[in-house]
Design a protein around this motif. Sequence first.
Motif, short mmCIF file in Angstrom:
data_model
loop_
_atom_site.label_atom_id
_atom_site.label_comp_id
_atom_site.label_asym_id
_atom_site.label_seq_id
_atom_site.Cartn_x
_atom_site.Cartn_y
_atom_site.Cartn_z
N TYR A 34 0.83 -1.20 0.00
CA TYR A 34 0.00 0.00 0.00
C TYR A 34 0.87 1.25 0.00
O TYR A 34 1.60 1.50 0.95
CB TYR A 34 -0.93 0.00 1.22
CG TYR A 34 -1.66 -1.31 1.37
CD1 TYR A 34 -2.71 -1.63 0.50
CD2 TYR A 34 -1.29 -2.23 2.35
CE1 TYR A 34 -3.36 -2.85 0.60
CE2 TYR A 34 -1.95 -3.44 2.46
CZ TYR A 34 -2.97 -3.75 1.59
OH TYR A 34 -3.61 -4.95 1.68
N ALA A 44 -1.82 5.51 -3.82
CA ALA A 44 -2.97 4.62 -3.87
C ALA A 44 -4.02 5.03 -4.90
O ALA A 44 -5.22 4.90 -4.67
CB ALA A 44 -3.60 4.50 -2.47
N HIS A 92 -1.95 -5.46 -6.98
CA HIS A 92 -1.54 -5.68 -5.60
C HIS A 92 -0.61 -6.91 -5.65
O HIS A 92 -0.84 -7.81 -6.46
CB HIS A 92 -2.78 -5.96 -4.76
CG HIS A 92 -2.50 -6.05 -3.29
ND1 HIS A 92 -2.02 -7.20 -2.71
CD2 HIS A 92 -2.64 -5.15 -2.31
CE1 HIS A 92 -1.86 -6.98 -1.41
NE2 HIS A 92 -2.24 -5.75 -1.14
#
Length: 335
Positions: free
Chosen positions: A276, A280, A288
Amino acid sequence: MLIKKTSTSDISENEVTPENIYKDRRKIIKSLGFLGAGALLSGQSQQAHAISWFKDKDEEKSALKALKYQADEPFTEALTPEAKITSHNNFYEFGTRKTDPKQYEGMLTVNPWQLNVDGLCANPFKLNYEDLFSKYPLQERIYRMRCVEAWSMVIPWVGIPLADVIKQAQPNGQAKFVAFETLYRPEEMPGQKSRFAGGGIQYPYVEGLRIDEAMNPLTLLAVGLYGKELPTQNGAPIRLVVPWKYGFKSIKSITRIKLVNQKPPTTWNLSAPQEYGFYANVNPKVDHPRWSQAQERRLGSGGLFSQNYIPTLPFNGYGEQVAHMYKDMDLAKFY
Ligand SMILES: Nc1nc2c(c(=O)[nH]1)N[C@H]1C(S)=C(S)[C@@H](COP(=O)(O)O)O[C@H]1N2
Ligand SMILES: [Mo]
């Protein structure tokens, strides 16, 4: 894409729009040949026509104010039902299961509330609970919300452009970022009391934006959804909404907004920096590390079995309004 603003009103604590009125209003708009929920009206005469259906004079006035925007593209996606938006939540202060936060509905003391706006500015100030609903004209914004976990919703928020609040503070030339902090009150938030219940993240939850992101017209401080005050589980009494970024940037139950010089720490980045980032921004091309971000599951669009998989759009479909802020950045590096 444009700002999905369909109405503004001076909603106060006592005169929040009940859901049935909210729905009726949309039915009326639909019956006039407009595009239904989330649609934007175009042209002065159509606007006047639609408004004449609203009974109450005050509402008429505020609805007029509401319609000051340009419409160039209809919003065709269905709203996620209110029951879904308020029962499928990420709010680790109340537990890590999606169903946990709703169990605490109404159990967070939101009045009195204090939101401090301070830091590198000429005019630091505080807002109390009443101020959140009365100091600024409220606007409705229908936004997609895309969680980093690859599900999404379409939510009709009511709120204040963050830019209005920041301008009031008069940031000085040193202010380059904005830091946000969630309430820290372990007596009322079981996830803050126990590391296990709270998913192992650090509290208070903190977030941050670059100042230009914070000033972008899309960035909202929401105080309501579906025309009513925010319920606890959605971040009462005031939370951030940054629709082109993954949901975790949209920090809930905010007690402090601080203008700062350096990139502030952010909760999920502190917890797992390889997964993260600070930015973002929703990006179907940057997966991811543990799953793809190319698609999302749109929740509550239709019946029980109609969980729709749809492609994820760059900047969650808001590129026209926000891509310019990142034009010289490698977004795979600054994820
Ligand atoms: N303080 C706080 N804010 C938070 C979270 C949280 O756990 N704590 N979860 C984030 C995540 S991961 C998402 S997807 C959204 C969810 O908002 P919603 O429950 O209103 O849909 O809130 C964000 N804001
Ligand atoms: Mo999320």
